[in-house]
Design a protein around this motif. Structure first.
Motif, PDB file in Angstrom:
ATOM      1  N   SER A   1      43.310  60.531 -49.498  1.00 42.38           N
ATOM      2  CA  SER A   1      42.737  59.829 -48.436  1.00 42.38           C
ATOM      3  C   SER A   1      41.983  58.707 -48.880  1.00 42.38           C
ATOM      4  CB  SER A   1      41.418  60.513 -47.433  1.00 42.38           C
ATOM      5  OG  SER A   1      40.921  60.025 -46.944  1.00 42.38           O
ATOM      6  N   SER A   2      42.138  57.469 -48.109  1.00 41.69           N
ATOM      7  CA  SER A   2      41.761  56.171 -48.662  1.00 41.69           C
ATOM      8  C   SER A   2      41.745  54.934 -47.510  1.00 41.69           C
ATOM      9  CB  SER A   2      42.283  55.644 -49.995  1.00 41.69           C
ATOM     10  OG  SER A   2      43.753  55.178 -49.682  1.00 41.69           O
ATOM     11  N   PRO A   3      40.869  54.010 -47.446  1.00 37.87           N
ATOM     12  CA  PRO A   3      41.133  52.932 -46.393  1.00 37.87           C
ATOM     13  C   PRO A   3      42.471  52.163 -46.862  1.00 37.87           C
ATOM     14  CG  PRO A   3      38.859  53.041 -47.165  1.00 37.87           C
ATOM     15  CD  PRO A   3      39.672  53.880 -48.026  1.00 37.87           C
ATOM     16  N   ARG A   4      42.861  51.891 -47.777  1.00 32.84           N
ATOM     17  CA  ARG A   4      43.981  51.378 -48.266  1.00 32.84           C
ATOM     18  C   ARG A   4      44.236  51.929 -49.568  1.00 32.84           C
ATOM     19  NH1 ARG A   4      39.496  48.758 -48.927  1.00 32.84           N
ATOM     20  NH2 ARG A   4      39.538  48.078 -46.733  1.00 32.84           N
ATOM     21  N   ALA A   5      45.772  51.587 -49.952  1.00 35.48           N
ATOM     22  CA  ALA A   5      46.162  51.997 -51.121  1.00 35.48           C
ATOM     23  C   ALA A   5      45.614  51.020 -52.372  1.00 35.48           C
ATOM     24  CB  ALA A   5      47.793  52.186 -51.275  1.00 35.48           C
TER      25      ALA A   5
ATOM     26  N   LYS B   1      45.126  62.982 -60.003  1.00 32.87           N
ATOM     27  CA  LYS B   1      44.950  63.636 -58.989  1.00 32.87           C
ATOM     28  C   LYS B   1      43.757  62.992 -58.156  1.00 32.87           C
ATOM     29  CE  LYS B   1      44.681  67.670 -55.980  1.00 32.87           C
ATOM     30  NZ  LYS B   1      44.967  69.192 -56.103  1.00 32.87           N
ATOM     31  N   VAL B   2      43.780  62.082 -56.954  1.00 35.03           N
ATOM     32  CA  VAL B   2      42.826  61.327 -56.262  1.00 35.03           C
ATOM     33  C   VAL B   2      42.475  62.216 -55.109  1.00 35.03           C
ATOM     34  CG1 VAL B   2      41.716  59.319 -55.555  1.00 35.03           C
ATOM     35  CG2 VAL B   2      43.310  59.247 -57.571  1.00 35.03           C
ATOM     36  N   GLY B   3      41.261  62.603 -54.600  1.00 34.26           N
ATOM     37  CA  GLY B   3      40.909  63.069 -53.173  1.00 34.26           C
ATOM     38  C   GLY B   3      40.824  61.879 -52.416  1.00 34.26           C
ATOM     39  N   ARG B   4      39.465  61.878 -51.983  1.00 38.34           N
ATOM     40  CA  ARG B   4      38.931  60.870 -51.077  1.00 38.34           C
ATOM     41  C   ARG B   4      38.469  59.613 -52.088  1.00 38.34           C
ATOM     42  NH1 ARG B   4      39.530  57.675 -46.581  1.00 38.34           N
ATOM     43  NH2 ARG B   4      37.430  56.774 -46.334  1.00 38.34           N
ATOM     44  N   VAL B   5      38.660  58.540 -51.647  1.00 39.79           N
ATOM     45  CA  VAL B   5      38.197  57.226 -52.053  1.00 39.79           C
ATOM     46  C   VAL B   5      37.729  56.433 -50.790  1.00 39.79           C
ATOM     47  CG1 VAL B   5      39.089  57.244 -54.436  1.00 39.79           C
ATOM     48  CG2 VAL B   5      40.276  56.008 -52.733  1.00 39.79           C
ATOM     49  N   ALA B   6      36.673  55.689 -51.287  1.00 45.80           N
ATOM     50  CA  ALA B   6      35.897  55.135 -49.911  1.00 45.80           C
ATOM     51  C   ALA B   6      36.364  53.389 -49.835  1.00 45.80           C
ATOM     52  CB  ALA B   6      34.408  54.999 -50.251  1.00 45.80           C
ATOM     53  N   HIS B   7      37.175  53.024 -50.781  1.00 44.99           N
ATOM     54  CA  HIS B   7      37.624  51.636 -50.907  1.00 44.99           C
ATOM     55  C   HIS B   7      38.984  51.587 -50.811  1.00 44.99           C
ATOM     56  CE1 HIS B   7      38.295  47.346 -52.304  1.00 44.99           C
ATOM     57  NE2 HIS B   7      37.237  47.067 -51.685  1.00 44.99           N
ATOM     58  N   SER B   8      39.809  51.955 -52.278  1.00 41.98           N
ATOM     59  CA  SER B   8      40.828  51.705 -52.511  1.00 41.98           C
ATOM     60  C   SER B   8      41.421  52.541 -53.714  1.00 41.98           C
ATOM     61  CB  SER B   8      41.336  50.203 -52.673  1.00 41.98           C
ATOM     62  OG  SER B   8      40.872  49.596 -53.763  1.00 41.98           O
TER      63      SER B   8
END
Length: 456
Positions: free
Chosen positions: A403-407, A364-371
Motif C-alpha cells: 500500500s502506498s500513495p504512489r509507487a 517486502k514493503v507493507g504500507r509506506v506513507a509517501h512512495s
C-alpha cells in the motif's frame, strides 16, 4: 492483472526508444569481494568488570570515572572486554580505546546522564556533515582500531524533550536548524579552521550517540539502543564496520538509526530500526565542508533488517557532497503507517556528489506513507545551485509493496543527471495515485505490476 498508471507507461515508452543509459559497471557480483574485506574484530579472552573499578549498579552513582579506568586498564593490557552487568549504571561520555570491547550484558543498562556539561570538553566531531568541536558523542572513539560495543543489554541515552531534544524546540515548534546550526554551516562555507569551530556549552548542537571517528575494525552487535540525543550509530571516516543484531528504538528528532558517513566497507545486518527519522541513512559530508574532505561512503551492504517507523527505510543523503556508491540492500522487511518511503535518494544542487551503483532487491514493503522509491534532487526545496546532482545505475528488483500513495516519486532539475534507473520484477499493490516524474530521465520498467487501490 497489470494496470499501470499513465506515468509508468510513459517511462517505459521512453526507455524503449532510448540508448543513452549507461551499462551498469557494478552489480551484485561485487558483494563477495566486499564481504571478504569486512571482518569483525576479535578480542582477547580477558574481562574487566566495571564494578571492580568502583562502579555501582544502583542507578544513582555516576560511574563515568570507573568506566574510564576500566577502559584504560583493558587497553593497556592488550585488549579484552569491559563488562557492564547486573543492573543500571549511570555514566557520561564513554571514550573507547583500541582493543576494547564494551560489553553490556543481558539485563544491564548503561544509562547516560542528561547533563550537558558532562559531555565536555569538546571533541572533534561531525554534525550533519560538517566538522566542528562540540559535545562528545555518548560513546566516542577517535583514530582507534579494533573496538566494539556488544551484548544483549541496553544503552539508554536518556534524551527527552526536557533535555537534549529541547535544543530543536523554539516557540513551541520543532526546528532542525537552531541558530548554532546556521553558524556551523557558515563556518563550513567560509572554510573556518575546524579547531576554531567551537560549540559545546552554551550552544544547541546535540551529540550523536555512538560515533567512531576515523576508526578501523569496528563492531556494534546485539545491544538495544534507545532515547538518543540525535543520530544513533554514526561511523565517520571509518573502515571495516559491522553493525549486527542491533535493536534501535528511538523516536526523537533526527533520531536516524544508522548513518555510515564517509565510511567504507560497512555491513549492517539482522537489525531492527524503529526511529524518529531515517532508519538507515548513508552520508558523505555537507556542502563546502563535505567537498573539503571529499571522501565517499562506499561498499555498504544491508541485509535481513526490519524497518518500522521512519522517514525512509534505506536512505542516501541528503549530505552527499563526498559521493555515495556501491550500496547493496537485500532481504529486508519494511512496514509501518509511520514509514514514509522504502528506498530514498535525497540531495540538491548545493550538495553535489555522485550517487551511483545502488541495488535494492528481495524487499517486502507493507504500507509506506509517501512512495516506494523516491529520488529527490531538490531536497529542501533547493531548485538550483552550482553542484547539480548525478544519480546513476539504480536498481530495484523483486520488491513487493502492499500500500502506498504512489509507487515512484522522481524529481530532478534541468541540469541534474538521472540515468539508468531500473525497476524489475516488482509488484506495487494498493497504489492510490499516479507517480510523480519530473526531469526524471528515462526509467526502465521490466515485469512491473502496479495495482491501484480499490475504490471505497
Amino acid at each position: 492483472m497489470f494496470r499501470p498508471f499513465v506515468s509508468l507507461l510513459a517511462a517505459l515508452t521512453a526507455i524503449a526508444s532510448s540508448s543513452s543509459a549507461a551499462e551498469p559497471q557494478v552489480g551484485w557480483d561485487s558483494v563477495p569481494a566486499i564481504l571478504a574485506r569486512i571482518k569483525a574484530p576479535v578480542f582477547p579472552a580477558c574481562d574487566f568488570n566495571i564494578t571492580e573499578f568502583g562502579a555501582k549498579a544502583d542507578g544513582q552513582m555516576d560511574c563515568t570515572e570507573a568506566i574510564r579506568k576500566a577502559i584504560a586498564t583493558c587497553h593497556a593490557a592488550g585488549g579484552g572486554r569491559v563488562v557492564v552487568e547486573g543492573g543500571t549504571f549511570l555514566t557520561a561520555a564513554v571514550h573507547l580505546k583500541s582493543g576494547v570491547n564494551l560489553h553490556v550484558a543481558a539485563g544491564a543498562t548503561l544509562k547516560f546522564i542528561p547533563e550537558f556539561k558532562k559531555y565536555l570538553p569538546v571533541v572533534l566531531t561531525r554534525i550533519e556533515g560538517t566538522e566542528c568541536m562540540n559535545y562528545s558523542p555518548l560513546i566516542y572513539a577517535y583514530e582507534q582500531q579494533n573496538i566494539a560495543v556488544t551484548g544483549q543489554g541496553t544503552l539508554d541515552g536518556s534524551a527527552t524533550w526536557e533535555n537534549w531534544w529541547h535544543f530543536v524546540r523554539r516557540d513551541g515548534w520543532v526546528t532542525n536548524l537552531p541558530p548554532s546550526g546556521r553558524l556551523l554551516l557558515e563556518h563550513g562555507a567560509r572554510g573556518t579552521p575546524v579547531a576554531e569551530r567551537i560549540f559545546g556549552d552554551g550552544h544547541r548542537l546535540r551529540p550523536n550517540f555512538i560515533q567512531p571517528f576515523r576508526c578501523q575494525n569496528v563492531l556494534i552487535e546485539g545491544v538495544t539502543i534507545t532515547n538518543a540525543p540525535m543520530w544513533v550509530i554514526n561511523p565517520v571516516l571509518s573502515t571495516n564496520v559491522t553493525v549486527r543484531g542491533v535493536k534501535v528504538t528511538s523516536h526523537g528528532p533526527n533520531n536516524d538509526g544508522c548513518n555510515p558517513d564517509s565510511s567504507r566497507d560497512v555491513l549492517i545486518e539482522n537489525c531492527l530500526f524503529d526511529t524518529g527519522d531515517d532508519c538507515i541513512a548513508i552520508k558523505s559530508g555537507k556542502d563546502a565542508d563535505g567537498r573539503r574532505i571529499n571522501v565517499p561512503s562506499e561498499n555498504i551492504i544491508i541485509r535481513n533488517c526490519t524497518m518500522k517507523d521512519g522517514h525512509g527505510g534505506v536512505v542516501l543523503g541528503s549530505e552527499t557532497s563526498g559521493g555515495v556508491r556501491n550500496v547493496f540492500a537485500e532481504d529486508c522487511v519494511m512496514d509501518s503507517p509511520n514509514l514514509d518511503r522504502a528506498l530514498r535518494l535525497k540531495t540538491n544542487a548545493e550538495r553535489g556528489g555522485p550517487i551511483e551503483n545502488i541495488f535494492f532487491r528481495n524487499v517486502k514493503v507493507g504500507r509506506v506513507a509517501h512512495s516506494v522509491l523516491t529520488i529527490d534532487l531538490i531536497y529542501g526545496r533547493v531548485n538550483s545551485g552550482p553542484y547539480p546532482p548525478t544519480v546513476r545505475n539504480i536498481e530495484m528488483r523483486n520488491v513487493t509493496a502492499a500500500s502506498s500513495p504512489r509507487a515512484l516519486w522522481v524529481v530532478g532539475t534541468t541540469n541534474s543527471i538521472i540515468e539508468n534507473v531500473r525497476v524489475i520484477d516488482s509488484v506495487f499493490n494498493g497504489v492510490e495515485g499516479p507517480d510523480v516524474l519530473t526531469h526524471s530521465g528515462a526509467i526502465q520498467l521490466q515485469n512491473v505490476t502496479v495495482e491501484p487501490a480499490k475504490a471505497r
